[in-house]
Design an enzyme around this catalytic site. Structure first.
Site, PDB file in Angstrom:
ATOM      1  N   GLU A   1       0.828  -1.215   0.000  1.00  0.00           N
ATOM      2  CA  GLU A   1       0.000   0.000   0.000  1.00  0.00           C
ATOM      3  C   GLU A   1       0.858   1.260   0.000  1.00  0.00           C
ATOM      4  O   GLU A   1       0.547   2.228  -0.691  1.00  0.00           O
ATOM      5  CB  GLU A   1      -0.955   0.002   1.196  1.00  0.00           C
ATOM      6  CG  GLU A   1      -2.059  -1.040   1.101  1.00  0.00           C
ATOM      7  CD  GLU A   1      -2.904  -0.888  -0.164  1.00  0.00           C
ATOM      8  OE1 GLU A   1      -2.991   0.230  -0.701  1.00  0.00           O
ATOM      9  OE2 GLU A   1      -3.465  -1.890  -0.621  1.00  0.00           O
TER      10      GLU A   1
ATOM     11  N   CYS B   1     -12.789   0.492 -15.764  1.00  0.00           N
ATOM     12  CA  CYS B   1     -13.312   1.858 -15.661  1.00  0.00           C
ATOM     13  C   CYS B   1     -12.140   2.815 -15.456  1.00  0.00           C
ATOM     14  O   CYS B   1     -12.051   3.532 -14.467  1.00  0.00           O
ATOM     15  CB  CYS B   1     -14.297   1.937 -14.492  1.00  0.00           C
ATOM     16  SG  CYS B   1     -15.290   3.438 -14.450  1.00  0.00           S
TER      17      CYS B   1
ATOM     18  N   CYS C   1     -15.852   0.146 -21.566  1.00  0.00           N
ATOM     19  CA  CYS C   1     -17.221  -0.019 -21.083  1.00  0.00           C
ATOM     20  C   CYS C   1     -17.875  -1.298 -21.607  1.00  0.00           C
ATOM     21  O   CYS C   1     -18.757  -1.860 -20.953  1.00  0.00           O
ATOM     22  CB  CYS C   1     -18.055   1.207 -21.446  1.00  0.00           C
ATOM     23  SG  CYS C   1     -17.432   2.728 -20.688  1.00  0.00           S
TER      24      CYS C   1
ATOM     25  N   CYS D   1     -17.496  -3.978 -19.116  1.00  0.00           N
ATOM     26  CA  CYS D   1     -17.856  -3.641 -17.732  1.00  0.00           C
ATOM     27  C   CYS D   1     -19.098  -4.394 -17.266  1.00  0.00           C
ATOM     28  O   CYS D   1     -20.131  -4.374 -17.940  1.00  0.00           O
ATOM     29  CB  CYS D   1     -18.083  -2.130 -17.596  1.00  0.00           C
ATOM     30  SG  CYS D   1     -18.387  -1.626 -15.891  1.00  0.00           S
TER      31      CYS D   1
ATOM     32  N   CYS E   1     -24.867   1.478 -15.301  1.00  0.00           N
ATOM     33  CA  CYS E   1     -24.041   2.670 -15.111  1.00  0.00           C
ATOM     34  C   CYS E   1     -24.764   3.971 -15.476  1.00  0.00           C
ATOM     35  O   CYS E   1     -25.247   4.148 -16.589  1.00  0.00           O
ATOM     36  CB  CYS E   1     -22.778   2.544 -15.961  1.00  0.00           C
ATOM     37  SG  CYS E   1     -21.693   3.984 -15.883  1.00  0.00           S
TER      38      CYS E   1
END
Length: 304
Positions: free
Chosen positions: A50, A206, A213, A216, A222
């Site tokens: 992280e 995305c 798209c 997706c 969406c």
DNA sequence: CAGGCGTGGAA
DNA sequence: TTTCCAAGCCT
């Protein structure tokens, strides 16, 4: 009275459980095979990933993350070393203050938390270099807790899928946090997978530029898609120049210190940048940040 | 809270 | 070539 306020966010035409399973099923089928996601990845390994992934792409993080965990498998291993070793190992990941903060976090974990990465959000947040996002990410990914994990990927997915705009605002808003909270699954384990799943959707499908798209799982739901994919209308995004900035000079100076083992004479540093005023300012900044240590007049090294 | 803080790759 | 972006944090 007005019927609808401008800040009221449209919601997805999808029951929450179906939304969750749609994203989670897509994630299980499409996720990248990243080493910090394996079952044997320790909380420390997750935390290191992280830190490194704050503003640095996965591809560049991978080799450094592996070397780091091999050399320092536990926080105590890193804490036992000089901070300069962390800065050197950080290599060219960028934003080297992160290396210093990760080292400081390892020291705090070792000295104040029994050597184990804390498992509660508030304690994580108290560590150097750990902000709201990283605390939530470590608690969620490493300890499978229920937290709102709001990074740039998640913000973009929600901006499009829920709010119907191409990009989120520059700064995180309270409305975004409310949306993310409202969509979070109740069950902790499900929430944790949801969090990483939405992030992965933002990272792989995305995307900021050229979203796929057609691939997706939220295509039909969406809000941005249903609105005809209207282009971004907000204020211009802060485009930062880099050439000629102090940041560039700091980078060049620190590269010399990293690659040298031991001390570096002033002349070696003077060679990297012609403007003496800017060079001195950059070096002063590095010293002030603790990234560089003056040894004696005209001699420098990474912090011991 | 807007701005500072690295680096490299893709469009 | 230039611009934009990449799992933010800190002051």
């Amino acid at each position: 009275m007005t019927a609808i306020t401008a800040t009221e966010a449209p919601s997805l035409p999808l029951p929450l459980p179906l939304l969750h399973s749609t994203v989670i099923d897509w994630y299980e089928a499409s996720k990248r095979d990243l080493p910090w996601r394996t079952p044997d990845a320790t909380p420390w390994a997750v935390m290191v990933s992280e830190f490194m992934l704050q503003q640095t792409p996965v591809k560049r993080v991978l080799p450094v993350w592996r070397a780091w965990l091999t050399r320092w498998p536990t926080p105590a291993d890193l804490a036992a070393e000089a901070p300069g070793e962390a800065v050197r190992m950080w290599g060219r990941l960028g934003y080297p203050r992160r290396a210093l903060r990760l080292h400081a976090a390892a020291v705090a974990i070792t000295e104040e938390h029994g050597g184990g990465v804390p498992d509660d959000h508030a304690t994580l947040l108290s560590l150097p270099g750990v902000g709201e996002y990283t605390a939530a990410a470590v608690a969620s990914f490493a300890f499978r807790q229920r937290h709102v994990v709001l990074d740039t990927n998640v913000r973009r997915v929600f901006a499009r899928a829920v709010t119907g705009v191409e990009y989120p605002a520059i700064a995180t808003t309270a409305a975004e946090r409310r949306t993310a909270t409202a969509l979070l699954p109740d069950d902790a384990a499900t929430a944790a997978t949801w969090a990483v799943g939405v992030m992965e959707l933002g990272a792989l499908v995305c995307t900021a530029r050229g979203p796929e798209c057609g691939d997706c799982p939220l295509f039909t739901a969406c809000a941005w898609q249903r609105a005809g994919r209207p282009p971004y209308e907000g204020p211009a995004r802060r485009g930062q120049t880099y050439e000629g900035t102090d940041r560039q000079v700091r980078g060049k100076l620190l590269a010399v210190l990293r690659e040298a083992h031991g001390t570096v004479p002033q002349a070696r540093l003077d060679a990297v940048w012609p403007d003496a005023v800017q060079r001195a300012r950059a070096l002063d900044g590095l010293v002030a940040d603790g990234l560089v240590e003056p040894v004696e007049q005209g001699v420098y090294r990474l912090p011991q």
